[in-house]
Structures are given as structure tokens and as C-alpha cells.
Design an enzyme around this catalytic site. Structure first.
Site, PDB file in Angstrom:
ATOM      1  N   ASP A 167       9.335   2.537  -0.788  1.00  0.00           N
ATOM      2  CA  ASP A 167       8.380   3.240   0.063  1.00  0.00           C
ATOM      3  C   ASP A 167       8.726   2.888   1.506  1.00  0.00           C
ATOM      4  O   ASP A 167       8.376   1.811   2.000  1.00  0.00           O
ATOM      5  CB  ASP A 167       6.961   2.807  -0.299  1.00  0.00           C
ATOM      6  CG  ASP A 167       5.915   3.482   0.574  1.00  0.00           C
ATOM      7  OD1 ASP A 167       6.293   4.085   1.594  1.00  0.00           O
ATOM      8  OD2 ASP A 167       4.719   3.400   0.232  1.00  0.00           O
ATOM      9  N   LYS A 188       5.462   9.419   8.606  1.00  0.00           N
ATOM     10  CA  LYS A 188       5.299   8.909   9.971  1.00  0.00           C
ATOM     11  C   LYS A 188       6.378   9.410  10.954  1.00  0.00           C
ATOM     12  O   LYS A 188       6.262  10.503  11.465  1.00  0.00           O
ATOM     13  CB  LYS A 188       5.221   7.375   9.950  1.00  0.00           C
ATOM     14  CG  LYS A 188       4.004   6.890   9.097  1.00  0.00           C
ATOM     15  CD  LYS A 188       3.681   5.446   9.321  1.00  0.00           C
ATOM     16  CE  LYS A 188       2.678   4.895   8.320  1.00  0.00           C
ATOM     17  NZ  LYS A 188       1.298   5.005   8.682  1.00  0.00           N
ATOM     18  N   TYR A 239       0.866  -1.182   0.000  1.00  0.00           N
ATOM     19  CA  TYR A 239       0.000   0.000   0.000  1.00  0.00           C
ATOM     20  C   TYR A 239       0.898   1.225   0.000  1.00  0.00           C
ATOM     21  O   TYR A 239       1.800   1.348   0.832  1.00  0.00           O
ATOM     22  CB  TYR A 239      -0.886  -0.010   1.249  1.00  0.00           C
ATOM     23  CG  TYR A 239      -1.783   1.205   1.379  1.00  0.00           C
ATOM     24  CD1 TYR A 239      -2.898   1.363   0.559  1.00  0.00           C
ATOM     25  CD2 TYR A 239      -1.519   2.191   2.332  1.00  0.00           C
ATOM     26  CE1 TYR A 239      -3.728   2.474   0.689  1.00  0.00           C
ATOM     27  CE2 TYR A 239      -2.346   3.294   2.467  1.00  0.00           C
ATOM     28  CZ  TYR A 239      -3.446   3.433   1.640  1.00  0.00           C
ATOM     29  OH  TYR A 239      -4.265   4.519   1.768  1.00  0.00           O
TER      30      TYR A 239
HETATM   31  N1  HOZ Z   1      -3.542   3.058   5.929  1.00  0.00           N
HETATM   32  C1  HOZ Z   1      -3.178   3.321   7.257  1.00  0.00           C
HETATM   33  C2  HOZ Z   1      -2.494   2.162   7.890  1.00  0.00           C
HETATM   34  N2  HOZ Z   1      -1.671   1.379   7.067  1.00  0.00           N
HETATM   35  C3  HOZ Z   1      -4.373   3.711   8.069  1.00  0.00           C
HETATM   36  C4  HOZ Z   1      -4.118   4.956   8.745  1.00  0.00           C
HETATM   37  C5  HOZ Z   1      -5.225   5.448   9.655  1.00  0.00           C
HETATM   38  O1  HOZ Z   1      -6.364   5.008   9.582  1.00  0.00           O
HETATM   39  O2  HOZ Z   1      -4.922   6.307  10.444  1.00  0.00           O
END
Ligand code: HOZ
Length: 430
Positions: A239, A267, A144
Site C-alpha cells: 500500500d 494522494k 491503515y
Molecule cells: N486517514 C487519513 C489520514 N491518514 C485522514 C484523511 C483526512 O481526514 O482527510
């Protein structure tokens, strides 16, 4: 546990926010419950709106490597706040954070800050297309890279959690520019690159997959990507939004000693404030506006509060022994999880890379998204709910990872292991 106030807040939220949340996985749909609303957090603990407390292994999905409200981060934000919150103009803080990133991440010569991981990957891909003059991108099933159009093909995280292959709203013509291959499948990747490599602008990968649950790269996979992209003249993008400053100070590229052309970050480098970044070889990065023709901009890019929180976080991480301590704590937790599962007879696969960990309810190793999808999701749902009710806060999806912080103390990890043991026994009907 009483969740009445969270329930009320969720009802209210659903009236004014689609699905009641600002990011889908938070709605907890796949684990069949309403989310708990968080009131505040401290160290490795989060506290919900009903006054319940939990040991936190979500860590805001990765940024909180020092735990919540680390005093050094809080005072850096407070001090910066006194000078203003946003200027839309350069500040010295951006230079300081850029230097720290460049010093730590081996393949980065220069770095551009943006506001999120999605923005970082989207911009890195535009840059790759701009410099190569090619359109095709190659990604891997279950990785992702945020929610930009070309990247929502066979994506992990919330997309996998909701069981959707892509997304309405992404024009077919855009999705057609993306080739998705099974993760860790060097043979398929070599075949695709041999056939189409001359048209491939970039190959983008999570060097350690963290959005289908945790799936480490098999030996030689990352090196094979490097070799294939070098041969075809395609850009290799790592990534490292999750793995950057997490699996080691220099990220996964340092850990596995494979250097990409471009790296995306987010992050941890924002210390819990909204941030993203992309960086790499100077010759490529020089193609970004204003020096080059590839356009990318942002009103809040390089925001002073995010820069200050990032600088404070990376300063703490630079102290000797921090990563060794994180490794040791995560190792202790992983061993405890394995023992608890073995004692119950429930088959699980538990793994960690640095302080990222994952557990699949499956009897065979997980190497890719198909393996991840074939694990026992019903059992995960029961496990998740039982753990939450016993005060352990996990990501509400099998297709996410867990994170340990420097604020987790041995006693909290022991408490977690005891809880896992009790829950596993309950699930096994012992
Ligand atoms: N796609 C995010 C985790 N891999 C989710 C982030 C969120 O909901 O804060």
C-alpha cells in the site's frame, strides 16, 4: 489567536454533517479542541477562516508534495476544465498518467485508476482473492489501508486515534477473514504464513508505516514478506498510497528494493484531486474486467481533472534534483526537532523516510503499534495545541505523519524549529 469564525462554522457543520466533518480525525477530538476551518492555501501556508496563517505540515495528508496551488498544477486543471469535467469515457489523459506511473514504479506493468486510496486497496484485495481463489488476508496492526470492511481490523490512523479496535457494521464473518500481526514482527509473520499460508490470498502492508505515526520497516522485514508470500503463492500488496512518489520517485519498493505483486497508490498521483490506483504484474492485472472476471468499476474513475493534476505533479517531480532537495529540507527539519527536544530534556523519537516525518513522545524507539500507543499522548496534545497557536499546522493525532513539500523554504523550516524549541521549553516548564 482568534478562532471565533472556525468555532461558529464547526457548530453549524455539526448540525448538518455527522461530527461536523467528512473524515473523523479532522474533528480534532483526540487533541481536545475544535478544528480550524481552512479558507485557502498557498505554497506551504494554509490560512483559516479567522485570517490566521500557519506553516503546513499536513499537506492534505500527503498529496501536496509541490505545496498548495502550484502554478503548473493549477494551469493544468484550468486547461482541462475548459474541455469538460467528466465524461464517463476514456481520455488520452488516462494513458499519459498510466505511462508516467509505469515508468516510475518498478513493479507496475499496468495500472487501473479509481477515486480514492480506500477504493484502490479494496479493489487490489478483491483481485488477489479472485486470482488465488483464497479468502484470508494478512495485514499488520496499526497499518491503515482505508475503510473497507476487511481492512478495519487493528487499523491505524483515525481508527487508532479514536481508540476503537474495529468498527460496528463490519460483520464478524468479514473480520474473521483478516489476520493482523504486529508490524516489523518477522517471526510472527513467518509463523502465521507457515500455518495458514496456503489459505492466504494476500499480505497487505504499508512498506513504510505512516498511519501509526511514521514507523520505518526494520531491515529484512519487507524481504521476509516477499519470501513468505512467494513460498505460499499469496499475493504481496504494497500500500503505497502515502509512500508512492513520496519517499522516492519509485516509492518504497524502489527505496528498499523489494518488489510486490500489486501496488496501491493515491494522494500525489492526483495532485490534490480525488484519485487512487492499483497496478502490478500484467498477468494479475489482466484478471480485472473487462478482460478478466474480477469486477471493479467507477463513474468518475480516471476523472480528467484528477488525471491532469496528476500529470502536472509527476512532471514537476521528474525534474532533476527534486527528491534530493526534499530529502535535504526534511533532514534539516528533523535535525532541528531533535536538537530542540534534547535541549528541553523531553524524550522524543524523531525519524524521516524521504519527506515523510514523525515524532513520538517516547524515550525508546517505536517499531510497532504497541510502541506507538505507549507514547505520551497527553504531552502530544499539549504540543499540538501550542504549535497550532504559534502558527504551525500539524496532523491532530500522534498516529499520523507529517509531510514536507518543495514549497517549504529554509526560512519557514528555521521558523518551525524555533517554534518547536520554544514549545518544548514551555512543556518542560523551563
Ligand atoms: N486517514 C487519513 C489520514 N491518514 C485522514 C484523511 C483526512 O481526514 O482527510
Amino acid at each position: 489567536m482568534n478562532h471565533e469564525r472556525s468555532k461558529k462554522l464547526f457548530q453549524h457543520a455539526k448540525e448538518v454533517i455527522p461530527g461536523g466533518v467528512n473524515s473523523p480525525v479532522r474533528a480534532c477530538k483526540s487533541v481536545g479542541r475544535d478544528p480550524v476551518f481552512i479558507d485557502h492555501a498557498e505554497g506551504c501556508m494554509v490560512y483559516d477562516a479567522d485570517g490566521n496563517s500557519y506553516i503546513d505540515y499536513v499537506g492534505s495528508w500527503g498529496p501536496m508534495i509541490l505545496g498548495h496551488r502550484h502554478p503548473v498544477v493549477v494551469s493544468a486543471i484550468k486547461a482541462t476544465l475548459e474541455r469538460g469535467t467528466s465524461f464517463g469515457a476514456p481520455t488520452d489523459l488516462e494513458i499519459e498518467l498510466a505511462e508516467m506511473v509505469i515508468a516510475a514504479v518498478p513493479s507496475i506493468d499496468t495500472v487501473r485508476f479509481v477515486n480514492s486510496g480506500t477504493e484502490a486497496t479494496m479493489s487490489a484485495i478483491r483481485l488477489a482473492r479472485g486470482v488465488t481463489g483464497r479468502d484470508l488476508i494478512v495485514k499488520f496492526d496499526g497499518c491503515y489501508h482505508g475503510h473497507a470492511d476487511t481492512l478495519l481490523v487493528e487499523a491505524g490512523s483515525g481508527v487508532a486515534t479514536l481508540g476503537i479496535p474495529g468498527s460496528p457494521g463490519v460483520p464478524e464473518a468479514f473480520a474473521a477473514q483478516t489476520i493482523s500481526i504486529p508490524y516489523n514482527d518477522t517471526e510472527s509473520m513467518n509463523r502465521v504464513m507457515a500455518e495458514k499460508g496456503q489459505d492466504v490470498a494476500c499480505v497487505i502492508v504499508e512498506p513504510v508505516a505512516g498511519n501509526m505515526g511514521l514507523v520505518p520497516p526494520e531491515e529484512g522485514f519487507l524481504a521476509a514478506l516477499r519470501e513468505a508470500t512467494q513460498k505460499s503463492g499469496s499475493i504481496l500488496i504494497f500500500d503505497e498510497v502515502i509512500t508512492g512518489f513520496r519517499v522516492s520517485r519509485g516509492g518504497a519498493q524502489d527505496l528498499y528494493d523489494v518488489m510486490p505483486d500489486l501496488t496501491t497508490l493515491g494522494k500525489i498521483i492526483g495532485g490534490g484531486m480525488p484519485v487512487g490506483a492499483y497496478g502490478g504484474r500484467k498477468a494479475i492485472m489482466d484478471q480485472i474486467a473487462p478482460d478478466g472476471p474480477v469486477y471493479q468499476a467507477g463513474t468518475l474513475s480516471g476523472n480528467p481533472l484528477a488525471m491532469a493534476a496528476g500529470i502536472a505533479t509527476l512532471t514537476e517531480l521528474n525534474k532533476p534534483g527534486v527528491y534530493a532537495e526534499l530529502d535535504q529540507k526534511t533532514d534539516h527539519l528533523v535535525k532541528g526537532l531533535k536538537e530542540a527536544a534534547a535541549a528541553s530534556g523531553i524524550p522524543v523519537q524523531v525519524d524521516r523516510v524521504g519527506s515523510v516525518l514523525g515524532m513520538f513522545f517516547r524515550d525508546k524507539p517505536v517499531k510497532n503499534m504497541d510502541d506507538a500507543k505507549s507514547c505520551d499522548l497527553d504531552r502530544f496534545t499539549k504540543y499540538y495545541n501550542a504549535m497550532l497557536e504559534k502558527g504551525i499546522y500539524l496532523a491532530p493525532s500522534q498516529f499520523e505523519s507529517g509531510f514536507v513539500s518543495t514549497a517549504h523554504r529554509e526560512e519557514q523550516i528555521d521558523n518551525t524549529i524555533r517554534t518547536v524549541k520554544a514549545v518544548m521549553e514551555q512543556l518542560a516548564g523551563k
